[in-house]
Design an enzyme around this catalytic site. Structure first.
Site, mmCIF file in Angstrom:
data_model
loop_
_atom_site.group_PDB
_atom_site.id
_atom_site.type_symbol
_atom_site.label_atom_id
_atom_site.label_comp_id
_atom_site.label_asym_id
_atom_site.label_seq_id
_atom_site.Cartn_x
_atom_site.Cartn_y
_atom_site.Cartn_z
ATOM 1 N N HIS A 115 -23.108 -1.620 -3.445
ATOM 2 C CA HIS A 115 -22.023 -1.258 -4.090
ATOM 3 C C HIS A 115 -20.995 -2.220 -3.654
ATOM 4 O O HIS A 115 -20.738 -2.426 -2.490
ATOM 5 C CB HIS A 115 -21.561 0.238 -3.645
ATOM 6 N N HIS A 128 -29.576 -1.177 -5.030
ATOM 7 C CA HIS A 128 -28.424 -1.474 -5.182
ATOM 8 C C HIS A 128 -27.484 -1.747 -4.080
ATOM 9 O O HIS A 128 -27.459 -1.046 -3.109
ATOM 10 C CB HIS A 128 -27.690 -1.042 -6.483
#
Length: 174
Positions: free
Chosen positions: A158, A156
């Protein structure tokens, strides 16, 4: 169509007159009910795991649960390859995550076309987040591996909106 998506994204993030101390104290990850980290391994043995072990990791991964609709999340953007959600444990209002819909436990394991698809959304999503949060800057972060601070072992990115003097962390400019 893009203008409509931008308007929807901005409406979801629109800040409601936050005063200087309106941001709640950030809870610890292990105190959030029902939220668990993925039990994906980051060892070199990853390449030799069986398909059933990988399926088991996906079954228990919080991001995979969100993608399957089994866990709640506030979706900001979605396409065939990735999803952008508000972080459940935000550093600051608008802190968001871009997640691939396929499970990869680290950036190194994520195929380049998937990384490219995720990164291609950054200008659109970050622009919307900055507009909605009235920020003029943002940090783009990837924690890949436990030593780098990765807590959920599903790739992922951010997006952390920033304002001058927000004191999330210092920079040489301050």
């Amino acid at each position: 169509m893009e203008a409509r998506r931008l308007a929807v994204l901005c409406s979801h993030l629109r800040q409601i007159d936050p005063g200087p101390s309106s941001l709640p104290e950030r809870p610890k990850l292990n105190t959030l009910s029902g939220l668990s980290t993925s039990n994906c391994s980051t060892n070199a043995d990853d390449q030799h795991r069986s398909d059933s072990a990988k399926k088991n990791e996906e079954k228990h991964c919080i991001f995979c649960k969100i993608i399957r609709g089994e866990s709640p999340a506030f979706k900001l953007y979605e396409d065939d390859i990735c999803l952008c959600i508000l972080d459940l444990n935000p550093l600051i209002h608008g802190h968001s995550l871009i997640i691939p819909k396929s499970h990869f436990s680290s950036l190194e394991e994520t195929p380049p076309p998937v990384v490219a698809a995720m990164c291609s959304k950054v200008p659109f999503i970050s622009k919307s987040i900055m507009r909605a949060t009235k920020c003029d800057s943002f940090n783009l972060l990837v924690n890949s591996g436990a030593a780098a601070g990765q807590v959920i072992f599903h790739t992922h990115i951010h997006i952390v909106p920033r304002n001058a003097h927000d004191q999330l962390w210092t920079s040489k400019m301050e």
